[in-house]
Design a protein around this motif. Structure first.
Motif, PDB file in Angstrom:
ATOM      1  N   ASN A  42      20.333  38.827   4.454  1.00  0.00           N
ATOM      2  CA  ASN A  42      19.956  38.754   3.040  1.00  0.00           C
ATOM      3  C   ASN A  42      20.195  40.058   2.284  1.00  0.00           C
ATOM      4  O   ASN A  42      20.784  40.065   1.216  1.00  0.00           O
ATOM      5  CB  ASN A  42      18.490  38.332   2.933  1.00  0.00           C
ATOM      6  N   LYS A  43      19.752  41.164   2.848  1.00  0.00           N
ATOM      7  CA  LYS A  43      19.865  42.435   2.117  1.00  0.00           C
ATOM      8  C   LYS A  43      21.294  42.956   2.049  1.00  0.00           C
ATOM      9  O   LYS A  43      21.592  43.864   1.291  1.00  0.00           O
ATOM     10  CB  LYS A  43      18.932  43.481   2.714  1.00  0.00           C
ATOM     11  N   PHE A  44      22.198  42.367   2.844  1.00  0.00           N
ATOM     12  CA  PHE A  44      23.589  42.823   2.850  1.00  0.00           C
ATOM     13  C   PHE A  44      24.506  41.924   2.016  1.00  0.00           C
ATOM     14  O   PHE A  44      25.704  42.144   1.973  1.00  0.00           O
ATOM     15  CB  PHE A  44      24.126  42.871   4.281  1.00  0.00           C
ATOM     16  N   THR A  45      23.946  40.901   1.411  1.00  0.00           N
ATOM     17  CA  THR A  45      24.772  39.951   0.677  1.00  0.00           C
ATOM     18  C   THR A  45      24.358  39.896  -0.781  1.00  0.00           C
ATOM     19  O   THR A  45      23.239  40.254  -1.145  1.00  0.00           O
ATOM     20  CB  THR A  45      24.668  38.535   1.277  1.00  0.00           C
ATOM     21  N   ASP A  46      25.263  39.428  -1.583  1.00  0.00           N
ATOM     22  CA  ASP A  46      24.993  39.247  -3.005  1.00  0.00           C
ATOM     23  C   ASP A  46      24.566  37.797  -3.194  1.00  0.00           C
ATOM     24  O   ASP A  46      25.397  36.905  -3.308  1.00  0.00           O
ATOM     25  CB  ASP A  46      26.265  39.560  -3.803  1.00  0.00           C
ATOM     26  N   ASN A  47      23.277  37.562  -3.146  1.00  0.00           N
ATOM     27  CA  ASN A  47      22.756  36.207  -3.264  1.00  0.00           C
ATOM     28  C   ASN A  47      21.613  36.184  -4.261  1.00  0.00           C
ATOM     29  O   ASN A  47      21.189  37.216  -4.761  1.00  0.00           O
ATOM     30  CB  ASN A  47      22.292  35.686  -1.899  1.00  0.00           C
ATOM     31  N   ASP A  48      21.122  35.003  -4.524  1.00  0.00           N
ATOM     32  CA  ASP A  48      20.005  34.873  -5.457  1.00  0.00           C
ATOM     33  C   ASP A  48      18.797  34.230  -4.784  1.00  0.00           C
ATOM     34  O   ASP A  48      18.037  33.523  -5.412  1.00  0.00           O
ATOM     35  CB  ASP A  48      20.441  34.084  -6.697  1.00  0.00           C
ATOM     36  N   TYR A  49      18.626  34.486  -3.487  1.00  0.00           N
ATOM     37  CA  TYR A  49      17.496  33.918  -2.748  1.00  0.00           C
ATOM     38  C   TYR A  49      16.163  34.270  -3.403  1.00  0.00           C
ATOM     39  O   TYR A  49      15.271  33.444  -3.502  1.00  0.00           O
ATOM     40  CB  TYR A  49      17.472  34.404  -1.300  1.00  0.00           C
ATOM     41  N   ASP A  50      16.044  35.509  -3.821  1.00  0.00           N
ATOM     42  CA  ASP A  50      14.800  35.969  -4.429  1.00  0.00           C
ATOM     43  C   ASP A  50      14.526  35.242  -5.748  1.00  0.00           C
ATOM     44  O   ASP A  50      13.430  34.717  -5.963  1.00  0.00           O
ATOM     45  CB  ASP A  50      14.849  37.481  -4.647  1.00  0.00           C
ATOM     46  N   GLN A  51      15.524  35.188  -6.612  1.00  0.00           N
ATOM     47  CA  GLN A  51      15.350  34.543  -7.917  1.00  0.00           C
ATOM     48  C   GLN A  51      15.071  33.050  -7.780  1.00  0.00           C
ATOM     49  O   GLN A  51      14.395  32.470  -8.614  1.00  0.00           O
ATOM     50  CB  GLN A  51      16.598  34.742  -8.798  1.00  0.00           C
ATOM     51  N   LYS A  52      15.575  32.438  -6.731  1.00  0.00           N
ATOM     52  CA  LYS A  52      15.367  31.000  -6.513  1.00  0.00           C
ATOM     53  C   LYS A  52      14.034  30.698  -5.827  1.00  0.00           C
ATOM     54  O   LYS A  52      13.682  29.542  -5.654  1.00  0.00           O
ATOM     55  CB  LYS A  52      16.496  30.419  -5.655  1.00  0.00           C
ATOM     56  N   GLY A  53      13.312  31.722  -5.393  1.00  0.00           N
ATOM     57  CA  GLY A  53      12.034  31.499  -4.706  1.00  0.00           C
ATOM     58  C   GLY A  53      12.194  31.136  -3.237  1.00  0.00           C
ATOM     59  O   GLY A  53      11.304  30.547  -2.635  1.00  0.00           O
ATOM     60  N   MET A  54      13.319  31.517  -2.646  1.00  0.00           N
ATOM     61  CA  MET A  54      13.613  31.148  -1.266  1.00  0.00           C
ATOM     62  C   MET A  54      13.036  32.123  -0.240  1.00  0.00           C
ATOM     63  O   MET A  54      13.107  31.870   0.956  1.00  0.00           O
ATOM     64  CB  MET A  54      15.125  31.032  -1.090  1.00  0.00           C
TER      65      MET A  54
END
Length: 173
Positions: A42-54
């Motif tokens: 997670n911390k090494f990728t450009d994702n939106d897990y946090d914004q999506k509540g994942m």
């Protein structure tokens, strides 16, 4: 006998299963999915897990960590990731296995504590599913859900795990 920590590396599941089959050994593998591979990076990728509540949030509004972010088990995209990893194992090895067990035990793929699961996405989904409005401040939402609404909160949380296991069952049929 078995080992709680083997296999653990990339490609080792295939090697392990193939060796048993090749040597005529019967066995019932227990798939203990302790991490979601996508979350481990997670911390090494450009994702939106946090914004999506994942990502799992605790009662104080902090991330739940165990070497990496813990996925929010109630979130459908997290459940999809878990099921996709399991489906890959079934697709690759299902015909070789006479039986397969799934273990979650006290893994990161569930509610590890009543102190976990208080992120905005989770609370909003609980409100949407139950009609119960939850206070916004962190200390109030925890007190509210573990006090006067504990029964409803526990029921809803257990329903989220039940949904996941129903998805497993559908894949196995």
């Amino acid at each position: 006998g078995g080992s709680w920590c083997f296999p653990w590396g990339v490609g080792q599941v295939s090697h392990f299963i193939d060796s048993f089959v090749l040597n005529g050994k019967s066995f019932v593998p227990i798939i203990y999915m302790s991490k979601i591979p996508e979350m481990m990076h997670n911390k090494f990728t450009d994702n939106d897990y946090d914004q999506k509540g994942m990502i799992m949030i605790d009662k104080d509004g902090d991330y739940v960590l165990k070497r990496t972010h813990v996925g929010n088990i109630a979130h459908p995209e997290i459940q999809k990731m878990i099921c996709e990893n399991f489906r890959n194992i079934l697709a690759k090895h299902g015909k070789k296995l006479s039986a397969l067990m799934i273990a979650h035990l006290s893994s990161d793929l569930g509610w590890r504590s009543l102190d976990h699961g208080y992120g905005d996405w989770t609370i909003n989904q609980f409100t949407k599913d139950t009609g119960i409005a939850v206070p916004k401040p962190w200390e109030e939402r925890y007190a509210f859900l573990t006090g006067p609404k504990l029964t409803e909160w526990l029921k809803w949380r257990s329903e989220q795990i039940t949904k996941l296991f129903k998805r497993y069952r559908t894949m196995c049929n």
